[in-house]
Design a protein around this motif. Sequence first.
Motif, PDB file in Angstrom:
ATOM      1  N   TYR A 190       0.909  -0.651  10.269  1.00 52.21           N
ATOM      2  CA  TYR A 190       1.512  -0.145   9.026  1.00 52.21           C
ATOM      3  C   TYR A 190       2.795  -0.902   8.707  1.00 52.21           C
ATOM      4  CZ  TYR A 190       3.796   2.662   5.529  1.00 52.21           C
ATOM      5  OH  TYR A 190       4.439   3.041   4.374  1.00 52.21           O
ATOM      6  N   PHE A 191       3.654  -1.060   9.692  1.00 50.18           N
ATOM      7  CA  PHE A 191       4.931  -1.742   9.477  1.00 50.18           C
ATOM      8  C   PHE A 191       4.713  -3.198   9.074  1.00 50.18           C
ATOM      9  CE2 PHE A 191       6.237   1.242  13.110  1.00 50.18           C
ATOM     10  CZ  PHE A 191       6.488   2.285  12.230  1.00 50.18           C
ATOM     11  N   ARG A 192       3.766  -3.855   9.739  1.00 46.62           N
ATOM     12  CA  ARG A 192       3.523  -5.271   9.431  1.00 46.62           C
ATOM     13  C   ARG A 192       3.031  -5.438   7.995  1.00 46.62           C
ATOM     14  NH1 ARG A 192       1.118  -4.966  14.858  1.00 46.62           N
ATOM     15  NH2 ARG A 192       2.593  -5.904  16.325  1.00 46.62           N
ATOM     16  N   THR A 193       2.171  -4.563   7.556  1.00 45.65           N
ATOM     17  CA  THR A 193       1.636  -4.656   6.198  1.00 45.65           C
ATOM     18  C   THR A 193       2.719  -4.419   5.153  1.00 45.65           C
ATOM     19  OG1 THR A 193      -0.521  -3.881   6.976  1.00 45.65           O
ATOM     20  CG2 THR A 193      -0.100  -3.730   4.618  1.00 45.65           C
ATOM     21  N   ARG A 194       3.638  -3.487   5.450  1.00 49.15           N
ATOM     22  CA  ARG A 194       4.652  -3.137   4.462  1.00 49.15           C
ATOM     23  C   ARG A 194       5.717  -4.213   4.284  1.00 49.15           C
ATOM     24  NH1 ARG A 194       3.477  -0.689   0.483  1.00 49.15           N
ATOM     25  NH2 ARG A 194       5.674  -0.282   0.082  1.00 49.15           N
ATOM     26  N   VAL A 195       5.790  -5.188   5.181  1.00 44.75           N
ATOM     27  CA  VAL A 195       6.752  -6.284   4.984  1.00 44.75           C
ATOM     28  C   VAL A 195       6.446  -7.009   3.680  1.00 44.75           C
ATOM     29  CG1 VAL A 195       7.615  -8.475   5.879  1.00 44.75           C
ATOM     30  CG2 VAL A 195       7.220  -6.561   7.448  1.00 44.75           C
ATOM     31  N   THR A 196       5.189  -7.388   3.486  1.00 45.39           N
ATOM     32  CA  THR A 196       4.820  -8.112   2.269  1.00 45.39           C
ATOM     33  C   THR A 196       4.598  -7.168   1.086  1.00 45.39           C
ATOM     34  OG1 THR A 196       2.511  -8.110   3.035  1.00 45.39           O
ATOM     35  CG2 THR A 196       3.842 -10.069   3.495  1.00 45.39           C
ATOM     36  N   GLN A 197       3.958  -6.013   1.336  1.00 49.54           N
ATOM     37  CA  GLN A 197       3.728  -5.060   0.245  1.00 49.54           C
ATOM     38  C   GLN A 197       5.043  -4.569  -0.331  1.00 49.54           C
ATOM     39  OE1 GLN A 197       1.284  -1.871   1.683  1.00 49.54           O
ATOM     40  NE2 GLN A 197      -0.641  -2.954   1.332  1.00 49.54           N
ATOM     41  N   GLY A 198       5.988  -4.248   0.534  1.00 52.18           N
ATOM     42  CA  GLY A 198       7.272  -3.740   0.071  1.00 52.18           C
ATOM     43  C   GLY A 198       8.027  -4.760  -0.756  1.00 52.18           C
ATOM     44  N   ALA A 199       7.980  -6.013  -0.340  1.00 51.82           N
ATOM     45  CA  ALA A 199       8.660  -7.067  -1.099  1.00 51.82           C
ATOM     46  C   ALA A 199       8.052  -7.201  -2.493  1.00 51.82           C
ATOM     47  CB  ALA A 199       8.579  -8.390  -0.344  1.00 51.82           C
ATOM     48  N   ALA A 244      21.105   0.033  -2.693  1.00 51.94           N
ATOM     49  CA  ALA A 244      20.105  -0.155  -1.645  1.00 51.94           C
ATOM     50  C   ALA A 244      20.747  -0.654  -0.348  1.00 51.94           C
ATOM     51  CB  ALA A 244      19.032  -1.127  -2.115  1.00 51.94           C
ATOM     52  N   ALA A 245      21.765  -1.503  -0.481  1.00 53.34           N
ATOM     53  CA  ALA A 245      22.413  -2.050   0.708  1.00 53.34           C
ATOM     54  C   ALA A 245      23.324  -1.035   1.384  1.00 53.34           C
ATOM     55  CB  ALA A 245      23.226  -3.290   0.322  1.00 53.34           C
ATOM     56  N   LEU A 264      13.595  -2.414  -2.142  1.00 50.18           N
ATOM     57  CA  LEU A 264      14.396  -3.639  -2.039  1.00 50.18           C
ATOM     58  C   LEU A 264      14.901  -3.855  -0.612  1.00 50.18           C
ATOM     59  CD1 LEU A 264      16.525  -3.317  -5.324  1.00 50.18           C
ATOM     60  CD2 LEU A 264      14.596  -4.874  -4.921  1.00 50.18           C
ATOM     61  N   ALA A 265      15.129  -2.761   0.100  1.00 46.52           N
ATOM     62  CA  ALA A 265      15.649  -2.864   1.462  1.00 46.52           C
ATOM     63  C   ALA A 265      14.569  -2.674   2.521  1.00 46.52           C
ATOM     64  CB  ALA A 265      16.761  -1.830   1.671  1.00 46.52           C
ATOM     65  N   ALA A 266      13.401  -2.198   2.117  1.00 45.81           N
ATOM     66  CA  ALA A 266      12.367  -1.832   3.093  1.00 45.81           C
ATOM     67  C   ALA A 266      11.833  -3.002   3.917  1.00 45.81           C
ATOM     68  CB  ALA A 266      11.221  -1.111   2.387  1.00 45.81           C
ATOM     69  N   PRO A 267      11.555  -4.178   3.330  1.00 40.71           N
ATOM     70  CA  PRO A 267      10.981  -5.249   4.157  1.00 40.71           C
ATOM     71  C   PRO A 267      11.835  -5.630   5.359  1.00 40.71           C
ATOM     72  CG  PRO A 267      10.672  -5.736   1.836  1.00 40.71           C
ATOM     73  CD  PRO A 267      11.585  -4.549   1.899  1.00 40.71           C
TER      74      PRO A 267
END
Length: 237
Positions: free
Chosen positions: A167-176, A11-12, A140-143
């Motif tokens: 969309y981007f703001r929501t995916r910070v927490t959803q992605g984690a 992922a990194a 794992l890398a998306a947030p």
Amino acid sequence: MTLEQRLRAVAADRYHDRHPFNRRMHAGTLTPEELRRWITNRFHYQRHIPVKDALILAALDGPALRRSWLRRIQDHDGLREGEGGLERWLRLGEAAGIERETLLSGREVLPGVRLAVEGYVNFCRLRTPLEAVAASLTELAAPDLMVTRIAAFEEHYPWIEAAGLQYFRTRVTQGAHDGKEALELVLGWAVSPADQDRAVAALHFKCDVLWSLLDAIDHAGTAAGSGRAAGPEGEAR
């Protein structure tokens, strides 16, 4: 090296934040035309996320697992009309000056993007649940990418209405959350060395899908000769 270390290393090292197109996006050098092309083509990927998650859901064993994975479909499709990640992406498009009907029609989606997305959906349809879930570990890398993208859009693309960045703001927490959940499943399922290798290979594949998608978008811009920075209405500057 443990399986988790191997997965995090993929992922990194191979996530598409390293792609030249994403680097230019975050540096603020994309033209409005290039940014709209990305939003349009990325939507084709976004609208297939709940499709691939439905395929994974159908292969999961047990109500608890299925209830948990169902949340991902609901996150993107919403619980009712006008909600969910797909709706938020449509609003991003509108904030960037793209008509909703254009995004929904799919008529401007590039052939290379269609091929990459179809490959990913078929991977989730035909492979084991272990491999399909492991492929989702790009989360794992998306947030971190979302945090970088929000800052870049606010600084470099103020012509896009701020509400369109939800969309981007929501995916910070959803992605984690999604990444943590999927990682726990993969670590629990992949006991044998062969299964661990399959999980790592699946994540490699997903990274290649995302990279190929950006290759297609980037190449389309190069072929059209759209390499100059421009202002909000596309005038060169």
